[in-house]
Design an enzyme around this catalytic site. Structure first.
Site, PDB file in Angstrom:
ATOM      1  NE  ARG A  55      42.230  37.135  35.889  1.00 22.91           N
ATOM      2  CZ  ARG A  55      41.031  37.198  36.449  1.00 22.91           C
ATOM      3  NH1 ARG A  55      40.117  36.283  36.190  1.00 22.91           N
ATOM      4  NH2 ARG A  55      40.737  38.179  37.280  1.00 22.91           N
ATOM      5  CB  SER A  95      39.882  46.789  21.536  1.00 19.35           C
ATOM      6  OG  SER A  95      40.502  48.008  21.888  1.00 19.35           O
ATOM      7  CD  GLU A 135      48.410  34.511  31.429  1.00 13.08           C
ATOM      8  OE1 GLU A 135      47.924  33.418  31.036  1.00 13.08           O
ATOM      9  OE2 GLU A 135      49.000  34.629  32.524  1.00 13.08           O
ATOM     10  NE  ARG A 143      47.563  44.838  29.370  1.00 15.01           N
ATOM     11  CZ  ARG A 143      48.513  45.353  30.137  1.00 15.01           C
ATOM     12  NH1 ARG A 143      49.418  46.164  29.614  1.00 15.01           N
ATOM     13  NH2 ARG A 143      48.582  45.046  31.411  1.00 15.01           N
ATOM     14  CD  GLU A 182      48.253  43.259  36.378  1.00 16.80           C
ATOM     15  OE1 GLU A 182      47.804  43.931  35.443  1.00 16.80           O
ATOM     16  OE2 GLU A 182      48.074  42.026  36.489  1.00 16.80           O
ATOM     17  CG  ASN A 183      46.247  38.784  37.515  1.00 11.37           C
ATOM     18  OD1 ASN A 183      45.604  38.676  36.482  1.00 11.37           O
ATOM     19  ND2 ASN A 183      47.534  38.505  37.573  1.00 11.37           N
TER      20      ASN A 183
END
Length: 289
Positions: free
Chosen positions: A45, A59, A85, A87, A118-119
């Site tokens: 990404r 949040s 990343e 987070r 994962e991304n």
């Protein structure tokens, strides 16, 4: 435009157990200083939505980091992010000093594979980022397309379609990356004669063509190119031909081609997508008369 996640996702790497159960035997949990955490240099990404990061930071300020990130130990006391990343970036905006993290033992090949999958599963990459990630896996981990398709749980034909995007002109890749066209449009453009690809891109964006319309346009261009007599190596069309196309394009906003035969004659071909285009042509000429 959303791209679909890759097949089996993290199951392709970790297996079918719940993720926490898979991580715990292979990792330890720790609270790590944010300054000691660094992004994965092979992170597929390359763009992060600033507004979404601000919302996540808000949040985190209220609830904290609910899900730990996953890292591997790097050099000089640093920890490289495997997943999380977003987070990590949001936690910095929320002024956190440390983050909960799973510390895993993982080699470089699986680090990049895990980051890619994962991304894609958690927050869709655009098609170009997926293609670049796949290409890096092939180049750096010495995978064949068959091995790559097995790793990410996607058909080999789909892997080939992603990699094919990287052969498109930079302008087409940028339009796809910025969401001006979809992957379906890009696949259609890839099938056009190389010299016509930027023209098809311009038409797709300007006219808002659907994928099907783009495919029909490419089909007509391909058929026209096959029918066109090949000029000899030393033959060049006069500059007046290009000038005529430039004068006609504002009137039609469609594909215009001049086809010259070997005897010196030829045709001027004006493409159109549907009957409404014909009505628009008539309207334009009525206004000019």
């Amino acid at each position: 435009m959303k791209q679909k996640g890759l097949g089996r996702g993290l199951d392709a790497i970790f297996g079918s157990e719940p993720i926490d159960a898979r991580l715990k035997p292979m990792s330890r949990m720790a609270e790590i200083e944010i300054g000691d955490i660094i992004p994965n240099p092979t992170q597929p990404r390359t763009q992060f939505d600033e507004e979404a990061l601000d919302e996540l930071a808000d949040s985190i300020r209220q609830l904290g980091v609910i899900q730990p990130i996953t890292v591997k130990k790097g050099a000089e006391g640093k920890y490289i992010i495997i997943s999380g990343e977003r987070r990590w970036r949001a936690a910095q905006r929320a002024d956190l000093k440390s983050l909960p993290a799973y510390i895993r033992e993982v080699d470089d090949e699986n680090l990049h594979a895990m980051a890619l999958v994962e991304n894609i599963q958690r927050q869709d990459l655009n098609a170009i980022e997926i293609a670049l990630g796949m290409q890096r896996l092939i180049d750096e981990c010495h995978l064949t397309q068959d091995a790559l398709s097995e790793r990410v749980g996607k058909k080999r034909s789909s892997v080939a379609n992603y990699l094919r995007l990287l052969k498109l002109p930079d302008e087409v890749q940028l339009a796809l990356k910025e969401g001006l066209i979809s992957m379906g449009h890009a696949k259609a453009i890839a099938g056009a004669p190389e010299k016509e690809q930027l023209r098809v891109l311009k038409r797709c964006v300007k006219k808002g063509l659907s994928v099907r319309q783009a495919e029909e346009l490419v089909r007509s261009l391909t058929e026209a190119a096959a029918e066109r007599p090949a000029p000899s190596d030393d033959e060049e069309y006069p500059e007046s031909y290009s000038r005529l196309v430039e004068l006609l394009e504002p009137c039609f906003s469609q594909d215009i081609a001049i086809k010259r035969t070997r005897n010196g004659g030829g045709r001027i071909v004006i493409g159109f997508n549907d009957d409404k285009d014909i009505e628009r042509f008539i309207e334009r000429f009525t206004k000019r008369s």
